[in-house]
Design a protein around this motif. Structure first.
Motif, PDB file in Angstrom:
ATOM      1  N   THR A 136      -6.576   4.700   8.277  1.00  0.00           N
ATOM      2  CA  THR A 136      -6.864   4.341   9.666  1.00  0.00           C
ATOM      3  C   THR A 136      -5.651   4.578  10.564  1.00  0.00           C
ATOM      4  O   THR A 136      -5.762   4.502  11.773  1.00  0.00           O
ATOM      5  CB  THR A 136      -7.283   2.860   9.776  1.00  0.00           C
ATOM      6  OG1 THR A 136      -6.246   2.050   9.232  1.00  0.00           O
ATOM      7  CG2 THR A 136      -8.591   2.627   9.027  1.00  0.00           C
ATOM      8  N   ARG A 137      -4.506   4.840   9.925  1.00  0.00           N
ATOM      9  CA  ARG A 137      -3.288   5.165  10.667  1.00  0.00           C
ATOM     10  C   ARG A 137      -2.443   6.072   9.776  1.00  0.00           C
ATOM     11  O   ARG A 137      -2.710   6.178   8.574  1.00  0.00           O
ATOM     12  CB  ARG A 137      -2.539   3.905  11.060  1.00  0.00           C
ATOM     13  CG  ARG A 137      -2.095   3.041   9.923  1.00  0.00           C
ATOM     14  CD  ARG A 137      -1.464   1.746  10.451  1.00  0.00           C
ATOM     15  NE  ARG A 137      -0.564   1.154   9.510  1.00  0.00           N
ATOM     16  CZ  ARG A 137      -0.883   0.289   8.560  1.00  0.00           C
ATOM     17  NH1 ARG A 137      -2.103  -0.067   8.413  1.00  0.00           N
ATOM     18  NH2 ARG A 137       0.002  -0.210   7.755  1.00  0.00           N
ATOM     19  N   PRO A 138      -1.429   6.693  10.318  1.00  0.00           N
ATOM     20  CA  PRO A 138      -0.604   7.576   9.479  1.00  0.00           C
ATOM     21  C   PRO A 138       0.012   6.831   8.297  1.00  0.00           C
ATOM     22  O   PRO A 138       0.369   5.656   8.403  1.00  0.00           O
ATOM     23  CB  PRO A 138       0.499   8.058  10.433  1.00  0.00           C
ATOM     24  CG  PRO A 138      -0.052   7.863  11.802  1.00  0.00           C
ATOM     25  CD  PRO A 138      -0.980   6.679  11.712  1.00  0.00           C
ATOM     26  N   LEU A 139       0.105   7.516   7.181  1.00  0.00           N
ATOM     27  CA  LEU A 139       0.758   6.966   6.004  1.00  0.00           C
ATOM     28  C   LEU A 139       2.240   7.287   6.123  1.00  0.00           C
ATOM     29  O   LEU A 139       2.627   8.453   6.217  1.00  0.00           O
ATOM     30  CB  LEU A 139       0.182   7.590   4.728  1.00  0.00           C
ATOM     31  CG  LEU A 139       0.825   7.154   3.419  1.00  0.00           C
ATOM     32  CD1 LEU A 139       0.546   5.672   3.159  1.00  0.00           C
ATOM     33  CD2 LEU A 139       0.304   8.001   2.264  1.00  0.00           C
ATOM     34  N   HIS A 140       3.063   6.276   6.144  1.00  0.00           N
ATOM     35  CA  HIS A 140       4.508   6.470   6.243  1.00  0.00           C
ATOM     36  C   HIS A 140       5.076   6.741   4.856  1.00  0.00           C
ATOM     37  O   HIS A 140       4.584   6.212   3.855  1.00  0.00           O
ATOM     38  CB  HIS A 140       5.175   5.253   6.882  1.00  0.00           C
ATOM     39  CG  HIS A 140       4.778   5.082   8.313  1.00  0.00           C
ATOM     40  ND1 HIS A 140       5.367   5.796   9.334  1.00  0.00           N
ATOM     41  CD2 HIS A 140       3.831   4.323   8.887  1.00  0.00           C
ATOM     42  CE1 HIS A 140       4.803   5.467  10.485  1.00  0.00           C
ATOM     43  NE2 HIS A 140       3.854   4.567  10.239  1.00  0.00           N
ATOM     44  N   SER A 141       6.103   7.549   4.808  1.00  0.00           N
ATOM     45  CA  SER A 141       6.715   7.922   3.534  1.00  0.00           C
ATOM     46  C   SER A 141       7.128   6.720   2.708  1.00  0.00           C
ATOM     47  O   SER A 141       7.005   6.730   1.485  1.00  0.00           O
ATOM     48  CB  SER A 141       7.917   8.832   3.778  1.00  0.00           C
ATOM     49  OG  SER A 141       7.501  10.034   4.387  1.00  0.00           O
ATOM     50  N   ASP A 142       7.596   5.663   3.377  1.00  0.00           N
ATOM     51  CA  ASP A 142       8.032   4.484   2.630  1.00  0.00           C
ATOM     52  C   ASP A 142       6.860   3.648   2.097  1.00  0.00           C
ATOM     53  O   ASP A 142       7.065   2.675   1.379  1.00  0.00           O
ATOM     54  CB  ASP A 142       8.981   3.619   3.454  1.00  0.00           C
ATOM     55  CG  ASP A 142       8.361   3.078   4.732  1.00  0.00           C
ATOM     56  OD1 ASP A 142       7.243   3.491   5.087  1.00  0.00           O
ATOM     57  OD2 ASP A 142       9.002   2.238   5.375  1.00  0.00           O
ATOM     58  N   GLN A 143       5.633   4.025   2.410  1.00  0.00           N
ATOM     59  CA  GLN A 143       4.449   3.319   1.912  1.00  0.00           C
ATOM     60  C   GLN A 143       3.832   3.999   0.692  1.00  0.00           C
ATOM     61  O   GLN A 143       2.936   3.435   0.065  1.00  0.00           O
ATOM     62  CB  GLN A 143       3.383   3.242   3.003  1.00  0.00           C
ATOM     63  CG  GLN A 143       3.789   2.431   4.211  1.00  0.00           C
ATOM     64  CD  GLN A 143       2.763   2.565   5.323  1.00  0.00           C
ATOM     65  OE1 GLN A 143       2.354   3.671   5.679  1.00  0.00           O
ATOM     66  NE2 GLN A 143       2.345   1.427   5.861  1.00  0.00           N
ATOM     67  N   VAL A 144       4.303   5.186   0.344  1.00  0.00           N
ATOM     68  CA  VAL A 144       3.677   5.965  -0.727  1.00  0.00           C
ATOM     69  C   VAL A 144       3.723   5.217  -2.056  1.00  0.00           C
ATOM     70  O   VAL A 144       2.732   5.184  -2.790  1.00  0.00           O
ATOM     71  CB  VAL A 144       4.324   7.360  -0.835  1.00  0.00           C
ATOM     72  CG1 VAL A 144       3.848   8.097  -2.069  1.00  0.00           C
ATOM     73  CG2 VAL A 144       4.028   8.173   0.424  1.00  0.00           C
ATOM     74  N   LEU A 145       4.832   4.596  -2.363  1.00  0.00           N
ATOM     75  CA  LEU A 145       4.953   3.873  -3.627  1.00  0.00           C
ATOM     76  C   LEU A 145       3.924   2.749  -3.742  1.00  0.00           C
ATOM     77  O   LEU A 145       3.506   2.385  -4.839  1.00  0.00           O
ATOM     78  CB  LEU A 145       6.370   3.323  -3.783  1.00  0.00           C
ATOM     79  CG  LEU A 145       6.788   2.876  -5.173  1.00  0.00           C
ATOM     80  CD1 LEU A 145       6.603   3.993  -6.201  1.00  0.00           C
ATOM     81  CD2 LEU A 145       8.228   2.413  -5.166  1.00  0.00           C
ATOM     82  N   GLU A 146       3.467   2.237  -2.616  1.00  0.00           N
ATOM     83  CA  GLU A 146       2.470   1.167  -2.616  1.00  0.00           C
ATOM     84  C   GLU A 146       1.097   1.648  -3.107  1.00  0.00           C
ATOM     85  O   GLU A 146       0.232   0.838  -3.418  1.00  0.00           O
ATOM     86  CB  GLU A 146       2.332   0.575  -1.221  1.00  0.00           C
ATOM     87  CG  GLU A 146       3.591  -0.114  -0.740  1.00  0.00           C
ATOM     88  CD  GLU A 146       3.517  -0.561   0.707  1.00  0.00           C
ATOM     89  OE1 GLU A 146       2.398  -0.647   1.265  1.00  0.00           O
ATOM     90  OE2 GLU A 146       4.584  -0.830   1.282  1.00  0.00           O
ATOM     91  N   LEU A 147       0.894   2.955  -3.186  1.00  0.00           N
ATOM     92  CA  LEU A 147      -0.374   3.521  -3.639  1.00  0.00           C
ATOM     93  C   LEU A 147      -0.503   3.544  -5.155  1.00  0.00           C
ATOM     94  O   LEU A 147      -1.603   3.686  -5.687  1.00  0.00           O
ATOM     95  CB  LEU A 147      -0.529   4.960  -3.120  1.00  0.00           C
ATOM     96  CG  LEU A 147      -0.480   5.178  -1.621  1.00  0.00           C
ATOM     97  CD1 LEU A 147      -0.458   6.662  -1.312  1.00  0.00           C
ATOM     98  CD2 LEU A 147      -1.650   4.490  -0.945  1.00  0.00           C
ATOM     99  N   VAL A 148       0.600   3.424  -5.851  1.00  0.00           N
ATOM    100  CA  VAL A 148       0.615   3.601  -7.302  1.00  0.00           C
ATOM    101  C   VAL A 148      -0.072   2.430  -8.000  1.00  0.00           C
ATOM    102  O   VAL A 148       0.238   1.266  -7.752  1.00  0.00           O
ATOM    103  CB  VAL A 148       2.064   3.764  -7.812  1.00  0.00           C
ATOM    104  CG1 VAL A 148       2.102   3.867  -9.333  1.00  0.00           C
ATOM    105  CG2 VAL A 148       2.701   5.002  -7.181  1.00  0.00           C
ATOM    106  N   THR A 149      -0.987   2.793  -8.884  1.00  0.00           N
ATOM    107  CA  THR A 149      -1.739   1.803  -9.654  1.00  0.00           C
ATOM    108  C   THR A 149      -1.208   1.711 -11.083  1.00  0.00           C
ATOM    109  O   THR A 149      -0.421   2.552 -11.531  1.00  0.00           O
ATOM    110  CB  THR A 149      -3.229   2.174  -9.725  1.00  0.00           C
ATOM    111  OG1 THR A 149      -3.353   3.395 -10.462  1.00  0.00           O
ATOM    112  CG2 THR A 149      -3.857   2.304  -8.348  1.00  0.00           C
ATOM    113  N   VAL A 150      -1.672   0.710 -11.785  1.00  0.00           N
ATOM    114  CA  VAL A 150      -1.357   0.578 -13.204  1.00  0.00           C
ATOM    115  C   VAL A 150      -1.833   1.833 -13.936  1.00  0.00           C
ATOM    116  O   VAL A 150      -1.131   2.375 -14.794  1.00  0.00           O
ATOM    117  CB  VAL A 150      -2.008  -0.694 -13.796  1.00  0.00           C
ATOM    118  CG1 VAL A 150      -1.842  -0.748 -15.304  1.00  0.00           C
ATOM    119  CG2 VAL A 150      -1.440  -1.946 -13.129  1.00  0.00           C
TER     120      VAL A 150
END
Length: 142
Positions: free
Chosen positions: A101-115
């Motif tokens: 819904t908004r741009p994905l910031h580079s510092d948020q990429v790690l938050e996408l990682v799942t188990v």
């Protein structure tokens, strides 16, 4: 180490590093958002995985997963570029850039990682260490 044993090592490392019961650890759970991991916890998980499986993991391995061969400027500065988003969709099967819904910031990429992503990466690195190349596809169902 058998694939199911390696998967168990990863799940146990996540549970132990975060002080959670193994039953709360699911492949689709994000490490940071769903399970509450902080950067020190992520490092603790890598240490535990290495200790218990012999698979060595580095920050470069995680960067290679998340950025591939895309250089920083092309991946995106503050916001991840279209090229970066397309790469993330290839290596993180759960990620859908159309749902942003908004741009994905580079510092948020790690938050996408799942188990599950962590399990896939450890399986891939173990296969490489055994000289089998990338026989386990990152993002593959295990």
């Amino acid at each position: 180490m058998r694939a199911e044993d390696l998967t168990a090592v990863v799940i146990t490392s996540v549970a132990d590093a975060l002080g959670l019961e193994r039953i709360r650890i699911h492949p689709e759970s994000t490490l940071i958002g769903d399970l509450g991991a902080e950067s020190i916890d992520l490092l603790d998980m890598w240490f535990r995985i290495h200790r218990d499986s012999g698979v060595e993991i580095s920050g470069d391995d995680v960067a290679a997963l998340l950025r591939g061969a895309i250089v920083d400027d092309e991946f995106g500065g503050e916001a991840v570029s279209e090229m970066g988003l397309a790469h993330l969709e290839r290596v993180l099967p759960q990620f859908d850039s159309d749902s942003l819904t908004r741009p994905l910031h580079s510092d948020q990429v790690l938050e996408l990682v799942t188990v599950g992503n962590r399990i896939d990466l450890v399986h891939r690195l173990a296969a490489q260490e055994r000289g089998q190349g990338e026989s386990v596809e990152v993002g593959a169902e295990l």
